[in-house]
Design an enzyme around this catalytic site. Structure first.
Site, mmCIF file in Angstrom:
data_model
loop_
_atom_site.group_PDB
_atom_site.id
_atom_site.type_symbol
_atom_site.label_atom_id
_atom_site.label_comp_id
_atom_site.label_asym_id
_atom_site.label_seq_id
_atom_site.Cartn_x
_atom_site.Cartn_y
_atom_site.Cartn_z
ATOM 1 N N ARG A 15 0.831 -1.213 0.000
ATOM 2 C CA ARG A 15 0.000 0.000 0.000
ATOM 3 C C ARG A 15 0.859 1.255 0.000
ATOM 4 O O ARG A 15 0.977 1.942 -0.993
ATOM 5 C CB ARG A 15 -0.950 -0.035 1.214
ATOM 6 C CG ARG A 15 -2.112 0.968 1.119
ATOM 7 C CD ARG A 15 -1.774 2.384 1.514
ATOM 8 N NE ARG A 15 -1.361 2.531 2.907
ATOM 9 C CZ ARG A 15 -0.889 3.666 3.407
ATOM 10 N NH1 ARG A 15 -0.764 4.739 2.651
ATOM 11 N NH2 ARG A 15 -0.495 3.720 4.676
ATOM 12 N N ASP A 16 1.504 1.546 1.109
ATOM 13 C CA ASP A 16 2.308 2.766 1.218
ATOM 14 C C ASP A 16 3.478 2.735 0.241
ATOM 15 O O ASP A 16 3.905 3.773 -0.270
ATOM 16 C CB ASP A 16 2.818 2.910 2.663
ATOM 17 C CG ASP A 16 3.165 4.335 3.028
ATOM 18 O OD1 ASP A 16 2.827 5.241 2.260
ATOM 19 O OD2 ASP A 16 3.771 4.544 4.093
ATOM 20 N N HIS A 208 6.345 4.377 12.683
ATOM 21 C CA HIS A 208 6.293 4.345 11.217
ATOM 22 C C HIS A 208 7.259 5.432 10.726
ATOM 23 O O HIS A 208 6.869 6.583 10.525
ATOM 24 C CB HIS A 208 4.850 4.627 10.773
ATOM 25 C CG HIS A 208 4.632 4.614 9.300
ATOM 26 N ND1 HIS A 208 3.797 3.710 8.685
ATOM 27 C CD2 HIS A 208 5.115 5.397 8.309
ATOM 28 C CE1 HIS A 208 3.770 3.945 7.377
ATOM 29 N NE2 HIS A 208 4.570 4.979 7.136
ATOM 30 N N HIS A 210 10.187 7.102 8.224
ATOM 31 C CA HIS A 210 10.811 7.167 6.903
ATOM 32 C C HIS A 210 12.298 7.473 7.062
ATOM 33 O O HIS A 210 12.737 7.954 8.096
ATOM 34 C CB HIS A 210 10.104 8.218 6.046
ATOM 35 C CG HIS A 210 8.766 7.760 5.532
ATOM 36 N ND1 HIS A 210 8.288 8.097 4.294
ATOM 37 C CD2 HIS A 210 7.808 6.986 6.091
ATOM 38 C CE1 HIS A 210 7.093 7.555 4.107
ATOM 39 N NE2 HIS A 210 6.777 6.883 5.195
ATOM 40 N N CYS A 241 6.316 10.123 -0.140
ATOM 41 C CA CYS A 241 5.153 10.958 0.140
ATOM 42 C C CYS A 241 5.074 12.049 -0.913
ATOM 43 O O CYS A 241 6.003 12.847 -1.038
ATOM 44 C CB CYS A 241 5.257 11.583 1.523
ATOM 45 S SG CYS A 241 3.871 12.692 1.883
ATOM 46 N N ASN A 250 9.599 4.499 3.203
ATOM 47 C CA ASN A 250 9.604 3.950 4.554
ATOM 48 C C ASN A 250 10.943 3.274 4.807
ATOM 49 O O ASN A 250 11.644 2.877 3.880
ATOM 50 C CB ASN A 250 8.519 2.877 4.671
ATOM 51 C CG ASN A 250 7.133 3.422 4.498
ATOM 52 O OD1 ASN A 250 6.627 4.104 5.361
ATOM 53 N ND2 ASN A 250 6.517 3.127 3.378
#
Length: 300
Positions: A15-16, A208, A210, A241, A250
């Protein structure tokens, strides 16, 4: 120093990792194979897709097809990001195991990202929480920009704690704290967790982070010492992002696993299998893995 004996890893690559992939939309069968490979590697929590408008996030336009095509392993939670009630209804129809909602610790980021204030975004979640509760589906909450914002700059720990507390009290079983642009340092990460843990029990918090400035692993070690035992990471270091120029992906799952293995912390995940999966998906996307550990292990 007290470290958790076991850490639960939440896989973000499908997903991300893929949602902002430039160029052609990644084929549905590749997404499905990625998720199934990750499950075979031992990952028991995988964020599989996002039920958003294909107009805004073309890479996630096949969310239904991905969920329908999966050979689901019995011990794996397949979750999806659901930004609104329509997305939640679609996710429930697709039989997701768990859903996630997201808010920001920054007013400017909230307005740029989801076109509303922080309080407005939280108010939108209330009917979603009620619907998910009725459907007996657990909801995870995300807070973005916890260690810095591309528009506001520094974000105070108090701002983060306010949003995290609201999500937790609303019914989110876990709140994932996201360093969206990867500017955090270990001291800032510690201070942020200290503040948030005053209002949300640390066992309900996830990290979470990055890796824009190469600090994610150091930051994770800092918060592990504070008792955080849930980490979000992305195989191959996939993702970024779109609202934060220069923000890399990430932290790589491979790098996190290497850290945890070195600390003697159990995960139940096979590092070699994750490295292999990261190389496979990176090849499909026409690039080298962003994981330092994967590159080192492949060079041996």
């Amino acid at each position: 120093m007290t470290l958790p004996q076991r850490v639960r890893l939440v896989e973000m690559a499908p997903r991300d990792g893929l949602q902002n992939e430039p160029g052609e939309v990644v084929a549905t069968d590749i997404k499905i194979e990625l998720i199934e490979r990750l499950a075979r590697a031992g990952l028991t929590h995988i964020e599989a897709t996002s039920f958003v408008s294909p107009k805004w996030v073309p890479q996630m336009g096949d969310a239904r097809e991905v969920m329908a095509g999966l050979q689901r392993a019995p011990n794996v939670t397949y979750s999806a990001l659901t930004p609104n009630l329509k997305g939640l209804e679609n996710a429930l129809e697709a039989r997701v195991s768990q859903v996630a909602v997201f808010a920001a610790a920054s007013e400017a980021f909230s307005k740029k990202n989801i076109n509303c204030s922080i309080d407005e975004s939280l108010a939108r979640f209330e009917p979603m929480m009620a619907r998910a509760f009725d459907a007996k589906v657990r909801v995870r909450g995300y807070v973005s920009c916890v260690l810095g914002c591309p528009y506001e700059g520094e974000i105070t720990p108090r701002q983060v704690a306010r949003v995290a507390k609201a999500l937790y009290e609303m019914g989110c079983f876990e709140v994932s704290l996201g360093d969206t642009i990867g500017v955090g340092t270990p001291l800032a990460a510690r201070r942020m967790i200290d503040e948030v843990a005053r209002v949300v029990p640390v066992e309900h918090l996830a990290a979470h982070f990055h890796d824009t400035y190469g600090m994610a692993i150091a930051n994770l070690f800092a918060v592990l010492e504070q008792g955080v035992a849930v980490i979000d990471a992305s195989t191959g270091g996939l993702g970024g992002c779109p609202y934060a120029k220069g923000a890399s992906g990430n932290v790589a799952m491979e790098d996190v696993l290497y850290l945890l293995e070195g600390l003697g912390i159990e995960t139940g995940v096979d590092l070699a299998a994750v490295v292999e999966t990261g190389e496979w998906i990176s090849g499909k996307l026409g690039r080298e893995s962003a994981s330092r550990v994967a590159r080192a292990m492949s060079a041996r």
